[in-house]
Scaffold this motif. Structure first.
Motif, PDB file in Angstrom:
ATOM      1  N   LEU A   2       0.860  -1.186   0.000  1.00 35.33           N
ATOM      2  CA  LEU A   2       0.000   0.000   0.000  1.00 35.33           C
ATOM      3  C   LEU A   2       0.895   1.234   0.000  1.00 35.33           C
ATOM      4  CD1 LEU A   2      -2.849  -0.888   2.544  1.00 35.33           C
ATOM      5  CD2 LEU A   2      -3.127  -0.443   0.107  1.00 35.33           C
ATOM      6  N   LYS A  18     -13.067  11.761 -13.399  1.00 35.17           N
ATOM      7  CA  LYS A  18     -13.779  10.858 -12.472  1.00 35.17           C
ATOM      8  C   LYS A  18     -14.777  11.610 -11.591  1.00 35.17           C
ATOM      9  CE  LYS A  18     -10.953   9.813  -9.191  1.00 35.17           C
ATOM     10  NZ  LYS A  18      -9.755   9.232  -8.565  1.00 35.17           N
ATOM     11  N   HIS A  19     -14.340  12.726 -11.001  1.00 34.60           N
ATOM     12  CA  HIS A  19     -15.208  13.445 -10.061  1.00 34.60           C
ATOM     13  C   HIS A  19     -16.325  14.201 -10.772  1.00 34.60           C
ATOM     14  CE1 HIS A  19     -11.626  13.308  -7.039  1.00 34.60           C
ATOM     15  NE2 HIS A  19     -12.333  12.203  -7.027  1.00 34.60           N
ATOM     16  N   THR A  41     -15.322   2.534  -2.387  1.00 33.81           N
ATOM     17  CA  THR A  41     -14.516   1.371  -1.966  1.00 33.81           C
ATOM     18  C   THR A  41     -13.054   1.719  -1.712  1.00 33.81           C
ATOM     19  OG1 THR A  41     -14.082   0.799  -4.271  1.00 33.81           O
ATOM     20  CG2 THR A  41     -15.956  -0.310  -3.207  1.00 33.81           C
ATOM     21  N   HIS A  42     -12.553   2.803  -2.303  1.00 33.57           N
ATOM     22  CA  HIS A  42     -11.147   3.211  -2.165  1.00 33.57           C
ATOM     23  C   HIS A  42     -11.150   4.729  -1.952  1.00 33.57           C
ATOM     24  CE1 HIS A  42     -11.009  -0.601  -4.309  1.00 33.57           C
ATOM     25  NE2 HIS A  42      -9.738  -0.743  -3.948  1.00 33.57           N
ATOM     26  N   ALA A  43     -11.328   5.136  -0.704  1.00 41.04           N
ATOM     27  CA  ALA A  43     -11.714   6.525  -0.435  1.00 41.04           C
ATOM     28  C   ALA A  43     -10.562   7.527  -0.490  1.00 41.04           C
ATOM     29  CB  ALA A  43     -12.392   6.603   0.931  1.00 41.04           C
ATOM     30  N   GLY A 104     -11.347  15.002  -2.511  1.00 40.94           N
ATOM     31  CA  GLY A 104     -11.400  13.655  -3.072  1.00 40.94           C
ATOM     32  C   GLY A 104     -12.829  13.135  -3.110  1.00 40.94           C
ATOM     33  N   SER A 105     -12.969  11.900  -3.562  1.00 42.00           N
ATOM     34  CA  SER A 105     -14.312  11.339  -3.755  1.00 42.00           C
ATOM     35  C   SER A 105     -15.164  11.334  -2.479  1.00 42.00           C
ATOM     36  CB  SER A 105     -14.216   9.930  -4.348  1.00 42.00           C
ATOM     37  OG  SER A 105     -13.311   9.133  -3.622  1.00 42.00           O
ATOM     38  N   GLU A 123     -11.264   2.473   3.369  1.00 44.95           N
ATOM     39  CA  GLU A 123      -9.871   2.860   3.093  1.00 44.95           C
ATOM     40  C   GLU A 123      -8.969   1.891   3.868  1.00 44.95           C
ATOM     41  OE1 GLU A 123      -8.036   4.994   1.006  1.00 44.95           O
ATOM     42  OE2 GLU A 123      -6.461   3.860   2.020  1.00 44.95           O
ATOM     43  N   LEU A 124      -8.055   1.251   3.138  1.00 45.23           N
ATOM     44  CA  LEU A 124      -7.234   0.196   3.747  1.00 45.23           C
ATOM     45  C   LEU A 124      -5.912   0.706   4.310  1.00 45.23           C
ATOM     46  CD1 LEU A 124      -7.519  -2.851   4.202  1.00 45.23           C
ATOM     47  CD2 LEU A 124      -6.398  -3.226   2.002  1.00 45.23           C
ATOM     48  N   HIS A 125      -5.396   1.799   3.763  1.00 42.85           N
ATOM     49  CA  HIS A 125      -4.104   2.320   4.220  1.00 42.85           C
ATOM     50  C   HIS A 125      -4.301   2.959   5.610  1.00 42.85           C
ATOM     51  CE1 HIS A 125      -0.571   4.862   4.489  1.00 42.85           C
ATOM     52  NE2 HIS A 125      -0.079   4.282   3.400  1.00 42.85           N
ATOM     53  N   ASP A 147     -10.920  -3.700   3.528  1.00 48.38           N
ATOM     54  CA  ASP A 147     -10.826  -3.907   2.082  1.00 48.38           C
ATOM     55  C   ASP A 147     -12.167  -3.538   1.428  1.00 48.38           C
ATOM     56  OD1 ASP A 147     -10.232  -4.822  -0.481  1.00 48.38           O
ATOM     57  OD2 ASP A 147     -10.892  -6.847  -0.004  1.00 48.38           O
ATOM     58  N   GLY A 148     -12.124  -2.601   0.501  1.00 47.95           N
ATOM     59  CA  GLY A 148     -13.347  -2.088  -0.103  1.00 47.95           C
ATOM     60  C   GLY A 148     -14.040  -3.071  -1.029  1.00 47.95           C
ATOM     61  N   ASP A 168     -12.463   2.745  -7.137  1.00 51.17           N
ATOM     62  CA  ASP A 168     -11.367   3.577  -7.645  1.00 51.17           C
ATOM     63  C   ASP A 168     -10.023   3.134  -7.040  1.00 51.17           C
ATOM     64  OD1 ASP A 168      -9.868   5.683  -8.691  1.00 51.17           O
ATOM     65  OD2 ASP A 168     -10.502   7.093  -7.129  1.00 51.17           O
TER      66      ASP A 168
HETATM   67  N1  SAM Z   1     -11.217   7.624  -4.596  1.00 48.95           N
HETATM   68  C1  SAM Z   1     -10.252   8.622  -4.207  1.00 48.95           C
HETATM   69  C2  SAM Z   1     -10.613   9.936  -4.865  1.00 48.95           C
HETATM   70  O1  SAM Z   1     -11.191   9.930  -5.969  1.00 48.95           O
HETATM   71  O2  SAM Z   1     -10.339  10.978  -4.292  1.00 48.95           O
HETATM   72  C3  SAM Z   1      -8.843   8.207  -4.571  1.00 48.95           C
HETATM   73  C4  SAM Z   1      -8.496   6.832  -4.151  1.00 48.95           C
HETATM   74  S1  SAM Z   1      -6.866   6.338  -4.493  1.00 48.95           S
HETATM   75  C5  SAM Z   1      -6.834   6.171  -6.216  1.00 48.95           C
HETATM   76  C6  SAM Z   1      -6.892   4.660  -3.963  1.00 48.95           C
HETATM   77  C7  SAM Z   1      -6.992   4.514  -2.450  1.00 48.95           C
HETATM   78  O3  SAM Z   1      -7.356   3.163  -2.160  1.00 48.95           O
HETATM   79  C8  SAM Z   1      -5.691   4.743  -1.705  1.00 48.95           C
HETATM   80  O4  SAM Z   1      -5.901   5.673  -0.670  1.00 48.95           O
HETATM   81  C9  SAM Z   1      -5.318   3.381  -1.129  1.00 48.95           C
HETATM   82  O5  SAM Z   1      -4.695   3.453   0.140  1.00 48.95           O
HETATM   83  C10 SAM Z   1      -6.669   2.722  -1.014  1.00 48.95           C
HETATM   84  N2  SAM Z   1      -6.692   1.248  -1.076  1.00 48.95           N
HETATM   85  C11 SAM Z   1      -5.828   0.414  -1.709  1.00 48.95           C
HETATM   86  N3  SAM Z   1      -6.268  -0.848  -1.642  1.00 48.95           N
HETATM   87  C12 SAM Z   1      -7.456  -0.808  -0.979  1.00 48.95           C
HETATM   88  C13 SAM Z   1      -8.426  -1.786  -0.629  1.00 48.95           C
HETATM   89  N4  SAM Z   1      -8.241  -3.085  -0.958  1.00 48.95           N
HETATM   90  N5  SAM Z   1      -9.538  -1.393   0.023  1.00 48.95           N
HETATM   91  C14 SAM Z   1      -9.719  -0.094   0.369  1.00 48.95           C
HETATM   92  N6  SAM Z   1      -8.834   0.890   0.076  1.00 48.95           N
HETATM   93  C15 SAM Z   1      -7.721   0.531  -0.601  1.00 48.95           C
END
Ligand code: SAM
Length: 285
Positions: A2, A18-19, A41-43, A104-105, A123-125, A147-148, A168
């Motif tokens: 990560l 995207k937004h 799912t990936h905030a 962000g999203s 958010e996993l990080h 995990d999203g 995302d």
């Molecule tokens: N969606 C956000 C936006 O549009 O502002 C940007 C997200 S960024 C591209 C991807 C994010 O997903 C990172 O912060 C990363 O730490 C997180 N991430 C990675 N793997 C993940 C998982 N399996 N589940 C949830 N979050 C995860």
């Protein structure tokens, strides 16, 4: 692994694409009073000060949202883009009118959340998740350090009549393309009416093709594709040459609204910029 942190890329052209689409979907959903469950799912962190060292390092927003912000007074007020730029206004702290923050999203989803709606952020990080929980978010938002992709499937179906999700990932692992496809296939069976946006990078390696093919082979219908390229792909080249978005069950009219906004985005994007949208898989006959 990560390692990815969105702060390095906040406000770039991929975020704009995207937004803007996400904003268009949310506005469409708000036309009716019935409740919506939103899932991100990936905030990421939520809000990005453009003065942060990470964001200033690559300063990708300078080729993304910043020139659009500077041109906001001359952008046609009927466009989705104009409304989207106006929505950024309350976040800005400069008296001179400069852009200071980009959201962000999670912020785009929380911004118009109504009392009947719900928002679930994954958010996993650990560091990114902590930053996210420090954001001021309404009571009907829940942040989960989990995990999203597993999380969204476990949540389905939610109790609200309508569902909208953004998927995302950072695609740090090649397997993520297949994992995203498999998640969307599962969602398309579990919640046929859900609106799902899947973002993917356009890379010279063309990794997104396997994801698109998997979805086609699985017979996922009502899948619309929107791609913004800021330069032509180079064989064996590195880096992202564009931004891709798949929308499952796209709201009626989203294609036209996004295309009209892209006419304003393309000239400030680059002189090689190109926008294309089509049905990847139309409605089954
Ligand atoms: N969606 C956000 C936006 O549009 O502002 C940007 C997200 S960024 C591209 C991807 C994010 O997903 C990172 O912060 C990363 O730490 C997180 N991430 C990675 N793997 C993940 C998982 N399996 N589940 C949830 N979050 C995860």
């Amino acid at each position: 692994m990560l390692a990815y942190q969105h702060a390095y890329h906040a406000g770039n052209m991929a975020d704009v694409h995207k937004h803007l689409a996400l904003y268009g979907v949310i506005r469409h959903l708000h036309r009716k009073a019935s409740a919506v469950t939103y899932i991100d799912t990936h905030a990421g962190r939520g809000i990005y000060p453009l003065s942060a060292p990470e964001t200033r390092k690559l300063a990708e927003y300078r080729q993304g949202v910043a020139p659009l912000w500077d041109a906001r007074n001359v952008i046609d007020s009927d466009t989705l883009l104009k409304a989207w730029l106006l929505a950024l206004d309350p976040l800005q702290t400069s008296h001179e009118g400069g852009l200071t923050h980009y959201p962000g999203s999670p912020w785009w989803l929380a911004e118009g959340l109504r009392s009947q709606d719900r928002l679930q952020l994954f958010e996993l990080h650990p560091g990114e998740h902590t930053q996210l929980t420090h954001q001021a978010l309404p009571d009907n938002v829940r942040c989960r350090h989990a995990d999203g992709l597993t999380g969204i499937v476990e949540m389905m179906p939610p109790s609200t009549p309508r569902v909208c999700a953004l998927i995302d990932p950072s695609y740090e692992r090649k397997e993520e393309y297949q994992e995203v496809a498999d998640t969307l296939i599962t969602l398309s069976h579990k919640v046929r009416h859900a609106i799902v946006l899947v973002w993917y990078p356009l890379l010279s390696a063309g990794r997104h093709h396997s994801m698109l093919e998997r979805l086609r082979n699985a017979g996922v219908h009502k899948l619309w594709r929107s791609e913004l390229r800021w330069r032509a792909p180079v064989t064996n080249g590195h880096g992202m040459y564009g931004s891709g978005l798949l929308v499952f069950n796209p709201p009626w009219g989203l294609d036209e609204r996004l295309a009209a906004s892209m006419e304003c985005v393309l000239p400030v994007c680059s002189n090689e910029a190109h926008y294309h949208a089509d049905w990847w898989m139309p409605e089954s006959s």
